[in-house]
Design a protein around this motif. Structure first.
Motif, PDB file in Angstrom:
ATOM      1  N   SER A  69      33.635  29.214  70.031  1.00 43.72           N
ATOM      2  CA  SER A  69      34.495  28.020  70.154  1.00 43.72           C
ATOM      3  C   SER A  69      35.447  28.116  68.994  1.00 43.72           C
ATOM      4  CB  SER A  69      33.684  26.873  70.313  1.00 43.72           C
ATOM      5  OG  SER A  69      32.834  26.520  71.485  1.00 43.72           O
ATOM      6  N   ALA A  97      39.529  28.707  69.184  1.00 41.88           N
ATOM      7  CA  ALA A  97      40.505  27.856  68.453  1.00 41.88           C
ATOM      8  C   ALA A  97      41.451  28.591  67.385  1.00 41.88           C
ATOM      9  CB  ALA A  97      39.539  26.726  67.721  1.00 41.88           C
ATOM     10  N   ARG A 128      45.236  28.349  67.859  1.00 42.27           N
ATOM     11  CA  ARG A 128      45.870  27.546  67.050  1.00 42.27           C
ATOM     12  C   ARG A 128      45.897  27.900  65.745  1.00 42.27           C
ATOM     13  NH1 ARG A 128      44.345  22.750  66.067  1.00 42.27           N
ATOM     14  NH2 ARG A 128      42.163  23.047  66.955  1.00 42.27           N
ATOM     15  N   ALA A 182      40.854  25.890  62.933  1.00 42.50           N
ATOM     16  CA  ALA A 182      39.818  25.315  63.757  1.00 42.50           C
ATOM     17  C   ALA A 182      39.224  23.928  63.202  1.00 42.50           C
ATOM     18  CB  ALA A 182      38.531  26.014  63.969  1.00 42.50           C
ATOM     19  N   ASP A 208      37.979  20.458  67.564  1.00 36.06           N
ATOM     20  CA  ASP A 208      37.453  21.427  68.600  1.00 36.06           C
ATOM     21  C   ASP A 208      36.087  21.267  69.200  1.00 36.06           C
ATOM     22  OD1 ASP A 208      39.929  23.204  68.543  1.00 36.06           O
ATOM     23  OD2 ASP A 208      39.540  23.174  66.368  1.00 36.06           O
ATOM     24  N   LYS A 247      37.775  17.389  71.478  1.00 35.59           N
ATOM     25  CA  LYS A 247      37.902  17.965  72.585  1.00 35.59           C
ATOM     26  C   LYS A 247      36.509  18.446  73.428  1.00 35.59           C
ATOM     27  CE  LYS A 247      42.040  20.559  70.957  1.00 35.59           C
ATOM     28  NZ  LYS A 247      42.487  21.824  70.656  1.00 35.59           N
TER      29      LYS A 247
END
Length: 246
Positions: A26, A30, A34, A37, A144, A196
């Motif tokens: 994960s 992220a 972007r 994280a 995230d 999220k």
């Protein structure tokens, strides 16, 4: 509301390893999307075991840890060097990541009792730190992943049944905690539910009644865990012992 996903693993060790593998993936996703994280981690026996499993996972070398921010869902308001502090218990992970470029300024510890006079002051300082890393107009970064343990009473973070709570996003002080120590700092439910993905990580037969209850009724006051959700995903990552009453 986002549908809940329940992932059942064999035992606490398997659960911790699964959490670690999923967390590394994960974070990598992220960072690819972007370039940064934001992860909220948790203490407790399973939370710390999961972080230690991250440190032991060879896949950790695939992550640019200098761009990963670590936050806490709650913390005990005790001295900086107290063994009760979640951030101190997680030091094994951070020490392992130091060698991989971790920037310790991105490990956002909640304030301790030898740094602030009151838990309220520590809560205000943490709220300001969250806002400083948020996009303009937001109170906190876009988390995230936000991980939470759950107590046998269904508490999450330091949000206990029929105890201190707030309907607003933010960080609050908790006093007279039903679980020692009595003074704590915690994210509110309003902040937790901006993440999220929210992962509730639970092991042990003693948690089975609370886990089952949290699946059948949403009641933030009486069963705090039941009201937790992510904006994109809500995952219960548990072991077989905790799942016995589902």
């Amino acid at each position: 509301m986002i549908a809940r996903q329940i992932l059942i693993h064999e035992d606490p060790e398997a659960t911790a390893n699964a959490i670690a593998a999923r967390l590394i993936t994960s974070i990598a996703d992220a960072l690819a999307a972007r370039g940064v994280a934001h992860v909220v981690v948790t203490g407790g026996s399973l939370g710390i075991a999961a972080l230690e499993a991250v440190a032991a996972n060879p896949a950790k070398t695939s992550v640019n840890w200098s761009q990963v921010h670590f936050w806490w869902g709650d913390e005990r308001f005790v001295a900086t060097d107290s063994a009760d502090r979640n951030v101190l218990q997680a030091e094994a992970l951070f020490a392992a990541l130091d060698e991989l470029g971790l920037d310790r300024s991105t490990v956002h510890a909640m304030g301790a009792s030898d740094k602030y006079y009151t838990a309220e002051q520590a809560a205000e300082a943490y709220a300001a730190e969250l806002a400083a890393e948020a996009e303009q107009g937001a109170l906190n970064p876009a988390f995230d992943v936000l991980m939470l343990g759950m107590g046998p009473d269904s508490h999450v973070a330091s949000l206990f049944p029929n105890h201190t709570r707030s309907d607003q996003p933010g960080v609050i002080a908790v006093h007279d905690s039903p679980k020692p120590p009595p003074h704590r700092v915690t994210l509110t439910m309003g902040t937790i539910n901006t993440a999220k993905e929210v992962w509730l990580i639970v092991t042990g037969a003693d948690k089975a009644p609370a886990l089952a209850k949290a699946q059948h009724e949403i009641n933030e006051v009486a069963v705090p865990a039941s009201a937790v959700h992510g904006t994109e995903a809500t995952r219960w990552i548990i072991d077989r012992a905790a799942a016995t009453l589902l």
